[in-house]
Design an enzyme around this catalytic site. Structure first.
Site, mmCIF file in Angstrom:
data_model
loop_
_atom_site.group_PDB
_atom_site.id
_atom_site.type_symbol
_atom_site.label_atom_id
_atom_site.label_comp_id
_atom_site.label_asym_id
_atom_site.label_seq_id
_atom_site.Cartn_x
_atom_site.Cartn_y
_atom_site.Cartn_z
ATOM 1 C CG HIS A 124 52.298 35.736 118.641
ATOM 2 N ND1 HIS A 124 52.909 34.514 118.427
ATOM 3 C CD2 HIS A 124 51.894 35.728 119.939
ATOM 4 C CE1 HIS A 124 52.881 33.819 119.550
ATOM 5 N NE2 HIS A 124 52.268 34.531 120.478
ATOM 6 C CB SER B 232 51.352 32.177 122.331
ATOM 7 O OG SER B 232 52.237 33.157 122.810
ATOM 8 C CD GLU C 290 54.773 33.726 115.330
ATOM 9 O OE1 GLU C 290 53.923 34.297 116.042
ATOM 10 O OE2 GLU C 290 54.689 32.518 115.035
#
Length: 375
Positions: free
Chosen positions: A318, A166, A271
């Site tokens: 994610h 990330s 995600e």
């Protein structure tokens, strides 16, 4: 195999007062201490999933938080080194979050390092008269510590792989186009990030908006006089620009020139599963995929992957790949009803993904050609 752990090793001086907005000052601490150390000032964040294993314990007060942690199989060897840069949208997170326990890496013959860096306004607000991307400078300082001292912990300073997820993946990607980072690592892994950057003009808008909320001019001296608590609270009220999840990030105006290292980069197939409604979700998915493609466009040869295991409550969302990368899937919060993974996970996926990261760190080849799907 016995694993030795060294926590809270200081790599840069405490960023206090005006130093919150200055370049880091390297420190050569090789002692550290056990227990939960301080973390960078950060707001609480809420997600549909329980991300406490990923985000960590929240803001732990204390000035000396520019620290790192080391897991090693032996202090007498010369093992490959992996340095992990945590995510958190540039406003939250810590290298001491429970998920980032490095025992599995050390078990498999790798020295694992996790670290803290400056978050929020001290790390990322673009201020005239202050060095840009101070959180990135912190990561470079930590890599400098690794270069100087990791041999004392059984690591090979000439075989360092930096990896992040990330915001951490965006930092790793930024390292790949930062000349000051040249020679500090040999390989890089970008997990759900890529080369996602802001222009100076975009960053200036965030600075002006925060200064307006605080009722101060956009100067280093003015921001240095604001307590951390107020900086955190007011920044949390700023909306993120369209297509982003936070108002801060790496600022890059120059055309990127890549460092000559081995690269592995990928994203998760869903995600946006932890970010809310479909309209915002599509923009978030685009941001991560475009960032990956922008990074890959700089390299003639790079290994790629897609994480596509959709069996958890939030699908292949994610952060869902992180427990498999760290081979650390049994934390109770991960397996709860609102955990990232839920009660049932596929046998062998953690060994497959963790093993690929280990092979890449040791050889520069994760074990496939082209793109690989983890499911």
């Amino acid at each position: 195999m016995a694993v030795s752990v060294f926590r809270n090793l200081t790599y840069a001086a405490a960023p206090t007062g005006a130093a919150r907005f200055a370049a880091p000052t390297p420190v050569d601490d090789v002692t550290g201490y056990d227990g939960l150390g301080p973390t960078a000032p950060a707001p609480p964040r809420e997600f549909p999933a329980d991300l406490s294993p990923v985000i960590g314990p929240g803001w732990q007060r204390g000035e000396d938080y520019l620290t790192l942690n080391v897991w090693t199989p032996s202090r007498t060897g010369s093992a490959p080194v992996m340095v992990f840069v945590h995510g958190g949208g540039f406003v939250s997170g810590t290298g001491q979050a429970p998920l980032y326990d490095g025992t599995a890496f050390a078990r498999d013959g790798v020295v694992l390092v996790t670290l803290n860096y400056r978050l929020g306004a001290p790390g990322w607000l673009d201020l005239p008269g202050a060095p840009r991307n101070r959180g990135l400078l912190d990561v470079i300082a930590a890599l400098g510590w690794v270069r100087r001292h990791i041999a004392d912990f059984g690591g090979d300073p000439g075989q360092v792989t930096v990896f992040g997820q990330s915001a951490g993946a965006m930092l790793v990607s930024a390292l790949l186009v930062t000349p000051e980072a040249d020679g500090l690592f040999r390989r890089a892994i970008s997990q759900s990030g890529g080369l996602v950057t802001m222009t100076g003009e975009e960053a200036a808008e965030t600075t002006a908006a925060l200064a307006d909320r605080l009722g101060i001019p956009s100067t280093v001296d003015a921001f240095a006089a604001v307590p951390d608590e107020r900086l955190v609270a007011e920044l949390a009220e700023l909306p993120a620009p369209a297509g982003r999840v936070t108002p801060l990030g790496v600022v890059l105006d120059e055309a990127p020139v890549p460092l000559p290292v081995d690269v592995l980069a990928g994203t998760n197939s869903q995600e946006s599963g932890i970010y809310g409604g479909p309209e915002k979700g599509a923009a978030v998915d685009t941001m991560f995929r475009d960032g990956r493609e922008r990074l890959l466009s700089l390299y003639d040869k790079a290994f790629t992957y897609e994480f596509d295991w959709r069996g958890g409550p939030f699908g292949a969302c994610h952060t869902a790949e992180l427990p498999f990368v760290f081979d650390n899937t049994e934390l109770p919060a991960l397996r709860a009803t609102n955990g990232l993974l839920g009660p049932e996970i596929p046998p062998g996926l953690a060994a497959e993904m963790h093993g690929a990261w280990i092979r890449f760190a040791k050889t520069g080849d994760p074990g496939w050609a082209g793109n690989h799907r983890f499911a």
